[in-house]
Design a protein around this motif. Structure first.
Motif, mmCIF file in Angstrom:
data_model
loop_
_atom_site.group_PDB
_atom_site.id
_atom_site.type_symbol
_atom_site.label_atom_id
_atom_site.label_comp_id
_atom_site.label_asym_id
_atom_site.label_seq_id
_atom_site.Cartn_x
_atom_site.Cartn_y
_atom_site.Cartn_z
ATOM 1 N N UNK B 173 0.841 -1.206 0.000
ATOM 2 C CA UNK B 173 0.000 0.000 0.000
ATOM 3 C C UNK B 173 0.877 1.257 0.000
ATOM 4 N N UNK B 174 1.913 1.215 0.797
ATOM 5 C CA UNK B 174 2.836 2.353 0.889
ATOM 6 C C UNK B 174 3.529 2.613 -0.457
ATOM 7 N N UNK B 175 3.947 1.540 -1.111
ATOM 8 C CA UNK B 175 4.620 1.691 -2.401
ATOM 9 C C UNK B 175 3.654 2.209 -3.467
ATOM 10 N N UNK B 176 2.417 1.737 -3.417
ATOM 11 C CA UNK B 176 1.411 2.236 -4.367
ATOM 12 C C UNK B 176 1.251 3.747 -4.200
ATOM 13 N N UNK B 177 1.092 4.198 -2.947
ATOM 14 C CA UNK B 177 0.924 5.634 -2.700
ATOM 15 C C UNK B 177 2.146 6.429 -3.161
ATOM 16 N N UNK B 178 3.335 5.894 -2.876
ATOM 17 C CA UNK B 178 4.559 6.597 -3.280
ATOM 18 C C UNK B 178 4.638 6.741 -4.793
ATOM 19 N N UNK B 179 4.372 5.644 -5.487
ATOM 20 C CA UNK B 179 4.457 5.693 -6.946
ATOM 21 C C UNK B 179 3.375 6.588 -7.543
ATOM 22 N N UNK B 180 2.235 6.600 -6.887
ATOM 23 C CA UNK B 180 1.148 7.462 -7.325
ATOM 24 C C UNK B 180 1.548 8.928 -7.162
ATOM 25 N N UNK B 181 2.087 9.257 -5.987
ATOM 26 C CA UNK B 181 2.468 10.643 -5.712
ATOM 27 C C UNK B 181 3.609 11.111 -6.621
ATOM 28 N N UNK B 182 4.466 10.169 -6.985
ATOM 29 C CA UNK B 182 5.584 10.522 -7.857
ATOM 30 C C UNK B 182 5.217 10.466 -9.328
ATOM 31 N N UNK B 183 4.034 9.904 -9.606
ATOM 32 C CA UNK B 183 3.627 9.750 -10.998
ATOM 33 C C UNK B 183 4.480 8.741 -11.740
ATOM 34 N N UNK B 184 4.963 7.730 -11.035
ATOM 35 C CA UNK B 184 5.781 6.704 -11.672
ATOM 36 C C UNK B 184 4.885 5.562 -12.140
ATOM 37 N N UNK B 185 4.403 5.702 -13.377
ATOM 38 C CA UNK B 185 3.386 4.767 -13.867
ATOM 39 C C UNK B 185 3.923 3.353 -14.024
ATOM 40 N N UNK B 186 5.139 3.246 -14.517
ATOM 41 C CA UNK B 186 5.695 1.906 -14.742
ATOM 42 C C UNK B 186 5.780 1.133 -13.434
ATOM 43 N N UNK B 257 -8.563 0.040 5.034
ATOM 44 C CA UNK B 257 -7.957 0.951 4.043
ATOM 45 C C UNK B 257 -6.791 0.313 3.296
ATOM 46 N N UNK B 258 -5.975 -0.436 4.031
ATOM 47 C CA UNK B 258 -4.764 -0.989 3.422
ATOM 48 C C UNK B 258 -5.111 -1.934 2.280
ATOM 49 N N UNK B 259 -6.025 -2.833 2.556
ATOM 50 C CA UNK B 259 -6.394 -3.797 1.510
ATOM 51 C C UNK B 259 -7.157 -3.074 0.388
ATOM 52 N N UNK B 260 -7.897 -2.023 0.753
ATOM 53 C CA UNK B 260 -8.608 -1.247 -0.270
ATOM 54 C C UNK B 260 -7.629 -0.561 -1.225
ATOM 55 N N UNK B 261 -6.545 -0.016 -0.669
ATOM 56 C CA UNK B 261 -5.541 0.639 -1.527
ATOM 57 C C UNK B 261 -4.937 -0.381 -2.488
ATOM 58 N N UNK B 262 -4.665 -1.585 -1.965
ATOM 59 C CA UNK B 262 -4.079 -2.615 -2.837
ATOM 60 C C UNK B 262 -5.044 -3.000 -3.941
ATOM 61 N N UNK B 263 -6.311 -3.206 -3.568
ATOM 62 C CA UNK B 263 -7.294 -3.561 -4.593
ATOM 63 C C UNK B 263 -7.434 -2.450 -5.625
ATOM 64 N N UNK B 264 -7.451 -1.212 -5.156
ATOM 65 C CA UNK B 264 -7.540 -0.084 -6.088
ATOM 66 C C UNK B 264 -6.322 -0.066 -7.014
ATOM 67 N N UNK B 265 -5.149 -0.285 -6.419
ATOM 68 C CA UNK B 265 -3.912 -0.297 -7.215
ATOM 69 C C UNK B 265 -3.946 -1.380 -8.283
ATOM 70 N N UNK B 266 -4.510 -2.525 -7.931
ATOM 71 C CA UNK B 266 -4.562 -3.643 -8.879
ATOM 72 C C UNK B 266 -5.478 -3.344 -10.058
ATOM 73 N N UNK B 267 -6.457 -2.469 -9.797
ATOM 74 C CA UNK B 267 -7.432 -2.176 -10.856
ATOM 75 C C UNK B 267 -6.952 -1.104 -11.825
#
Ligand code: SF4
Ligand code: ZN
Ligand code: ZN
Ligand code: ZN
Lengths: 96, 340
Positions: B173-186, B257-267
């Motif tokens: 979840x933390x990595x998803x948020x970091x990559x999102x905030x940095x705009x690192x799509x890959x 929230x944590x599992x929700x962020x992961x599910x959102x990230x997967x989608x």
């Protein structure tokens, strides 16, 4: 009233690296966990209180057990301490 | 006030599960936790029978519990895996030397072979030496890049088929948020997968992808597993620290929230036509890299020239060019320029 406190998972680093503490509290008062946290802050905490407390709460990421059970089962801050209670604080924030 | 286990077994509950809010007793918790990890492994076909699995072991909570659980599940369900422990010694006095002691105790207790590889052996530099050169600001950049590659090199050395790491749901979840905030799509796309594999590198599996940190720590606590917990003596990554605090605050408000962020990230899906960096291999060392020269080689070149700042600043482009030049790889020079 005697209460045992244990800090681990890295939380002990904020308490002079001492994990196990036995404290006595005036038994004529009632002691909620909220009050205990304040007492810990004033009497035991050695450094960087913001790494242990966030407002009145323990910092998110520090787990609390009351007599070997998750404090979320017993009312968290509202739990009233009993003589000989064992409270454990485990930080999950250190090292992976 | 005693809460009963919600599985109806008659025992007292010992924890409230953050993912489901169920109150469970010890036995039912062990069962639920282990079964969920088993389910993650099976439903994603994470491993195949006969494979050699390198467990990246740091001596910390996640990898200690991972080694314990993988050994247990491997025996219980006959996965047919050969498990080995692989530790990286960054050369940080007062931190890694202590945690390696805890890995060694795990090795004996779980009876799994252990290999320790050091930065010193692999790169000629310990983290202590690197910090003397680069100071305490960019040390984690060096450390992170080197560790990633070191695990890979070690696992290849040991003839492993896959690397399993202790990354848990909170980390993901933390990595998803970091990559999102940095705009690192890959990276955003890659970081949610249960197993990442790219051409030329070993697959990396995260059996704890859906396992909450709280449960991992309580599992270790109730089972009395021996792990090492302390801070690295060098200041940790501040950006990651902020993302971590955010995840923990969200969890305190609503534990799902944590599992929700992961599910959102997967989608999250990337629109067709968006240009992503291509994964290739480093022309200097042969390891996977999205650039012609990998980050580890650029960083190492900077260190060896006594100009470590060159490697992390804007001038890493120049450094990569010099390297590519030295390899007489002029054909790819233009693509070097492209990529930095
Ligand atoms: S905090 Fe930085 S230097 Fe220390 S182990 Fe982690 S990445 Fe390496
Ligand atoms: Zn039970
Ligand atoms: Zn039960
Ligand atoms: Zn390289």
């Amino acid at each position: 009233m005697e209460v045992s406190l244990n800090f681990s998972g890295g939380a002990e680093l904020l308490f002079g690296k001492i994990k196990q503490h036995t404290i006595s509290l005036p038994a004529e008062e009632t002691w909620s966990m909220k009050k205990l946290l304040n007492w810990i802050k004033d009497n035991l905490l050695k450094e960087r209180p913001e790494l242990f407390l966030q407002g009145d709460m323990v910092r998110p990421g520090i787990l609390v057990l009351v007599n070997n059970a998750d404090w979320e089962l017993v009312g968290q801050l509202d739990y009233l301490l009993q003589n000989k209670d064992e409270i454990v604080f485990i930080s999950t924030l250190h090292g992976g | 006030m005693v809460v009963q286990c919600s599985a109806g077994c008659g025992c007292n509950a010992v924890l409230k599960r953050p993912k489901t809010n169920d109150a469970l007793c010890k036995t039912c918790f062990y069962w639920a936790f282990e079964t969920e990890v088993h389910h993650t492994i099976m439903s994603t076909k994470m491993f195949q029978s006969g494979q050699v699995v390198a467990i990246g072991a740091s001596g910390g909570k996640d990898s200690t519990v991972l080694a314990y659980i993988l050994k247990h599940l491997n025996e219980k369900y006959n996965y047919g895996l050969k498990l080995v422990l692989l530790s990286i010694d960054e050369g940080i006095t007062g931190y890694r030397d202590d945690s390696l002691e805890s890995v060694k105790r795990n090795q004996e207790e779980y009876n799994l072979p252990l290999t320790v590889l050091s930065y010193k052996d692999l790169y000629g530099w310990t983290m202590d030496d690197i910090v003397k050169q680069v100071g305490r600001k960019n040390n984690c950049t060096f450390c992170g890049v080197f560790r990633r590659q070191a695990l890979e090199r070690g696992a290849i050395l040991l003839n492993c088929d896959v690397i399993a790491t202790g990354h848990n749901a909170d980390d993901v979840a933390e990595t998803i948020l970091m990559n999102l905030l940095r705009g690192d799509i890959a990276r955003l796309q890659r970081c949610t997968s249960h197993i990442t594999s790219s051409e030329g590198s070993l697959p990396r599996a995260k059996p704890f992808k859906y396992a909450y940190e709280k449960e991992i720590v309580l599992y270790a606590y109730f089972k009395k597993l021996d792990y090492f917990a302390t801070e690295c003596v060098y200041a940790p990554d501040a950006y990651r620290g902020h993302a971590r605090a955010l995840v923990k605050d969200l969890e305190a408000l609503r534990s799902t929230s944590i599992i929700d962020i992961i599910h959102a990230g997967e989608q999250l899906a990337i629109k067709d036509g968006v240009k992503l960096p291509k994964q290739g291999v480093c022309s200097a060392c042969g390891f996977v890299s999205s650039n012609v020269i990998c980050k580890a080689c650029v960083l190492l070149e900077g260190l060896n020239r006594g100009r470590p700042k060159l490697a992390i600043g804007k001038s890493n482009k120049a450094l990569a060019e010099i390297l590519a030049d030295r390899l007489a790889n002029t054909a790819s020079l233009s693509s070097v320029q492209d990529q930095f």
